[in-house]
Design a protein around this motif. Structure first.
Motif, PDB file in Angstrom:
ATOM      1  N   SER A  71     -12.668   0.687  10.966  1.00 30.61           N
ATOM      2  CA  SER A  71     -13.602   0.265   9.924  1.00 30.61           C
ATOM      3  C   SER A  71     -14.898   1.014  10.146  1.00 30.61           C
ATOM      4  O   SER A  71     -15.572   0.809  11.137  1.00 30.61           O
ATOM      5  CB  SER A  71     -13.842  -1.237   9.974  1.00 30.61           C
ATOM      6  OG  SER A  71     -12.932  -1.860   9.118  1.00 30.61           O
TER       7      SER A  71
ATOM      8  N   HIS B 267     -12.508   7.281   3.520  1.00 32.91           N
ATOM      9  CA  HIS B 267     -12.616   5.823   3.650  1.00 32.91           C
ATOM     10  C   HIS B 267     -14.090   5.434   3.687  1.00 32.91           C
ATOM     11  O   HIS B 267     -14.847   5.907   4.521  1.00 32.91           O
ATOM     12  CB  HIS B 267     -11.912   5.399   4.954  1.00 32.91           C
ATOM     13  CG  HIS B 267     -11.853   3.926   5.164  1.00 32.91           C
ATOM     14  ND1 HIS B 267     -11.674   3.361   6.406  1.00 32.91           N
ATOM     15  CD2 HIS B 267     -11.934   2.882   4.298  1.00 32.91           C
ATOM     16  CE1 HIS B 267     -11.647   2.038   6.294  1.00 32.91           C
ATOM     17  NE2 HIS B 267     -11.806   1.718   5.025  1.00 32.91           N
TER      18      HIS B 267
ATOM     19  N   THR C 172      -5.712  -0.300   3.381  1.00 27.13           N
ATOM     20  CA  THR C 172      -6.153   1.086   3.593  1.00 27.13           C
ATOM     21  C   THR C 172      -5.308   1.765   4.671  1.00 27.13           C
ATOM     22  O   THR C 172      -4.941   2.938   4.541  1.00 27.13           O
ATOM     23  CB  THR C 172      -7.644   1.104   4.000  1.00 27.13           C
ATOM     24  OG1 THR C 172      -8.394   0.425   2.985  1.00 27.13           O
ATOM     25  CG2 THR C 172      -8.169   2.522   4.154  1.00 27.13           C
ATOM     26  N   LYS C 173      -4.965   1.005   5.724  1.00 24.30           N
ATOM     27  CA  LYS C 173      -4.128   1.561   6.794  1.00 24.30           C
ATOM     28  C   LYS C 173      -2.731   1.909   6.281  1.00 24.30           C
ATOM     29  O   LYS C 173      -2.138   2.900   6.706  1.00 24.30           O
ATOM     30  CB  LYS C 173      -4.032   0.578   7.961  1.00 24.30           C
ATOM     31  CG  LYS C 173      -5.323   0.547   8.766  1.00 24.30           C
ATOM     32  CD  LYS C 173      -5.238  -0.413   9.940  1.00 24.30           C
ATOM     33  CE  LYS C 173      -6.505  -0.275  10.792  1.00 24.30           C
ATOM     34  NZ  LYS C 173      -6.606  -1.304  11.829  1.00 24.30           N
TER      35      LYS C 173
ATOM     36  N   ILE D  22      -7.196   4.806  11.382  1.00 24.66           N
ATOM     37  CA  ILE D  22      -8.258   4.337  10.497  1.00 24.66           C
ATOM     38  C   ILE D  22      -8.991   3.183  11.180  1.00 24.66           C
ATOM     39  O   ILE D  22      -8.372   2.200  11.578  1.00 24.66           O
ATOM     40  CB  ILE D  22      -7.656   3.824   9.162  1.00 24.66           C
ATOM     41  CG1 ILE D  22      -6.971   4.952   8.407  1.00 24.66           C
ATOM     42  CG2 ILE D  22      -8.698   3.122   8.306  1.00 24.66           C
ATOM     43  CD1 ILE D  22      -7.902   5.871   7.677  1.00 24.66           C
TER      44      ILE D  22
ATOM     45  N   ASP E 206     -16.741   2.087   3.730  1.00 22.12           N
ATOM     46  CA  ASP E 206     -16.914   0.639   3.852  1.00 22.12           C
ATOM     47  C   ASP E 206     -18.354   0.327   3.473  1.00 22.12           C
ATOM     48  O   ASP E 206     -19.284   0.593   4.224  1.00 22.12           O
ATOM     49  CB  ASP E 206     -16.606   0.171   5.276  1.00 22.12           C
ATOM     50  CG  ASP E 206     -16.511  -1.351   5.347  1.00 22.12           C
ATOM     51  OD1 ASP E 206     -17.216  -2.028   4.559  1.00 22.12           O
ATOM     52  OD2 ASP E 206     -15.741  -1.866   6.175  1.00 22.12           O
TER      53      ASP E 206
ATOM     54  N   LYS F 247      -8.391  -5.754   2.962  1.00 22.19           N
ATOM     55  CA  LYS F 247      -8.761  -4.428   2.441  1.00 22.19           C
ATOM     56  C   LYS F 247      -8.450  -3.317   3.448  1.00 22.19           C
ATOM     57  O   LYS F 247      -7.910  -2.278   3.081  1.00 22.19           O
ATOM     58  CB  LYS F 247     -10.261  -4.413   2.064  1.00 22.19           C
ATOM     59  CG  LYS F 247     -10.632  -5.472   1.027  1.00 22.19           C
ATOM     60  CD  LYS F 247     -12.120  -5.451   0.674  1.00 22.19           C
ATOM     61  CE  LYS F 247     -13.054  -5.818   1.791  1.00 22.19           C
ATOM     62  NZ  LYS F 247     -12.888  -7.209   2.304  1.00 22.19           N
ATOM     63  N   THR F 248      -8.818  -3.530   4.711  1.00 27.51           N
ATOM     64  CA  THR F 248      -8.551  -2.499   5.723  1.00 27.51           C
ATOM     65  C   THR F 248      -7.052  -2.394   6.006  1.00 27.51           C
ATOM     66  O   THR F 248      -6.524  -1.285   6.185  1.00 27.51           O
ATOM     67  CB  THR F 248      -9.334  -2.779   7.026  1.00 27.51           C
ATOM     68  OG1 THR F 248     -10.733  -2.815   6.727  1.00 27.51           O
ATOM     69  CG2 THR F 248      -9.087  -1.702   8.071  1.00 27.51           C
TER      70      THR F 248
ATOM     71  N   GLU G 207     -14.010   0.094   0.474  1.00 23.44           N
ATOM     72  CA  GLU G 207     -14.059  -1.356   0.691  1.00 23.44           C
ATOM     73  C   GLU G 207     -15.439  -1.863   0.257  1.00 23.44           C
ATOM     74  O   GLU G 207     -16.426  -1.176   0.398  1.00 23.44           O
ATOM     75  CB  GLU G 207     -13.852  -1.683   2.180  1.00 23.44           C
ATOM     76  CG  GLU G 207     -12.464  -1.279   2.668  1.00 23.44           C
ATOM     77  CD  GLU G 207     -12.147  -1.809   4.068  1.00 23.44           C
ATOM     78  OE1 GLU G 207     -12.475  -2.972   4.366  1.00 23.44           O
ATOM     79  OE2 GLU G 207     -11.560  -1.046   4.848  1.00 23.44           O
TER      80      GLU G 207
ATOM     81  N   ALA H 152       0.835  -1.211   0.000  1.00 27.34           N
ATOM     82  CA  ALA H 152       0.000   0.000   0.000  1.00 27.34           C
ATOM     83  C   ALA H 152       0.868   1.259   0.000  1.00 27.34           C
ATOM     84  O   ALA H 152       0.601   2.215  -0.738  1.00 27.34           O
ATOM     85  CB  ALA H 152      -0.927  -0.007   1.213  1.00 27.34           C
TER      86      ALA H 152
ATOM     87  N   VAL I 192     -11.140   5.795  -0.944  1.00 27.61           N
ATOM     88  CA  VAL I 192     -10.857   4.355  -0.860  1.00 27.61           C
ATOM     89  C   VAL I 192     -12.119   3.643  -0.408  1.00 27.61           C
ATOM     90  O   VAL I 192     -12.669   3.971   0.646  1.00 27.61           O
ATOM     91  CB  VAL I 192      -9.710   4.078   0.135  1.00 27.61           C
ATOM     92  CG1 VAL I 192      -9.389   2.592   0.177  1.00 27.61           C
ATOM     93  CG2 VAL I 192      -8.473   4.875  -0.245  1.00 27.61           C
TER      94      VAL I 192
END
Ligand SMILES: Nc1ncnc2c1ncn2[C@@H]1O[C@H](COP(=O)(O)OP(=O)(O)OP(=O)(O)O)[C@@H](O)[C@H]1O
Ligand SMILES: [Mg+2]
Length: 158
Positions: free
Chosen positions: A71, A93, A56-57, A69, A95, A52-53, A124, A29, A122
């Protein structure tokens, strides 16, 4: 419906990486942020626990997001202040796991972030809201291979 030819084009444009730990996914990432200038939408797809998370982190760390970050499962959408080089951006972010209709995600204001070059968005579970995402959305598909191994396929040209 996708034609065979389109499918072939998509396969030609996808690259893949296998990671063997959460740290390796984070590092991928961090490396991926080199492709970002602001204005990108990253559509993350893949099963529960596929990374996915974690990815993202890694992005958030490199884009100097100061908050942790989490969820935003019940929030659906959460903007953070971030930076690309010296440019201030918003790191948003989403989700979409619990999204049941496009209206759900419109009601939290996602459209305000779809066409802005000072935003990195981003998402998810992006497959749930594909209908409102622009054509140049960058796709990343996560697959769990075994306990610590994840395969990530991603758009090659972006
Ligand atoms: N190579 C790897 N990359 C990323 N995560 C890994 C890897 N190997 C093991 N894991 C573990 O898998 C889990 C990934 O969780 P993560 O929250 O990132 O998944 P997710 O795709 O966001 O799931 P959800 O759909 O529930 O939001 C974590 O517990 C992490 O420690
Ligand atoms: Mg997640």
């Amino acid at each position: 419906m996708m034609t065979k030819r389109e499918n072939y084009d998509i396969m030609l444009c996808m690259k893949e990486i296998t990671t063997k730990s959460p740290e390796e996914t984070m590092n991928f990432a961090i490396d991926f942020t080199k492709r970002l200038k602001g204005g990108e939408i990253l559509a993350l797809e893949g099963d529960l626990g596929s990374g996915k998370t974690t990815f993202t982190k890694g992005l958030a760390e490199e884009l100097r997001v100061s908050d942790t970050i989490t969820s935003p499962t019940f929030v659906l959408l959460k903007p953070y202040e971030a930076k690309i080089a010296d440019k201030k951006i918003e790191f948003v972010h989403v989700d979409a796991y619990r999204v049941e209709s496009i209206e759900d995600i419109k009601s939290v204001g996602i459209e305000d972030y779809l066409d802005r070059d000072d935003v990195v968005l981003v998402i998810e579970w992006a497959d749930k809201i594909k209908g409102i995402l622009p054509k140049d959305t960058i796709e990343l598909k996560f697959t769990t291979m075994d306990e610590n191994e994840r395969k990530i396929k991603y758009d090659f040209n972006n």
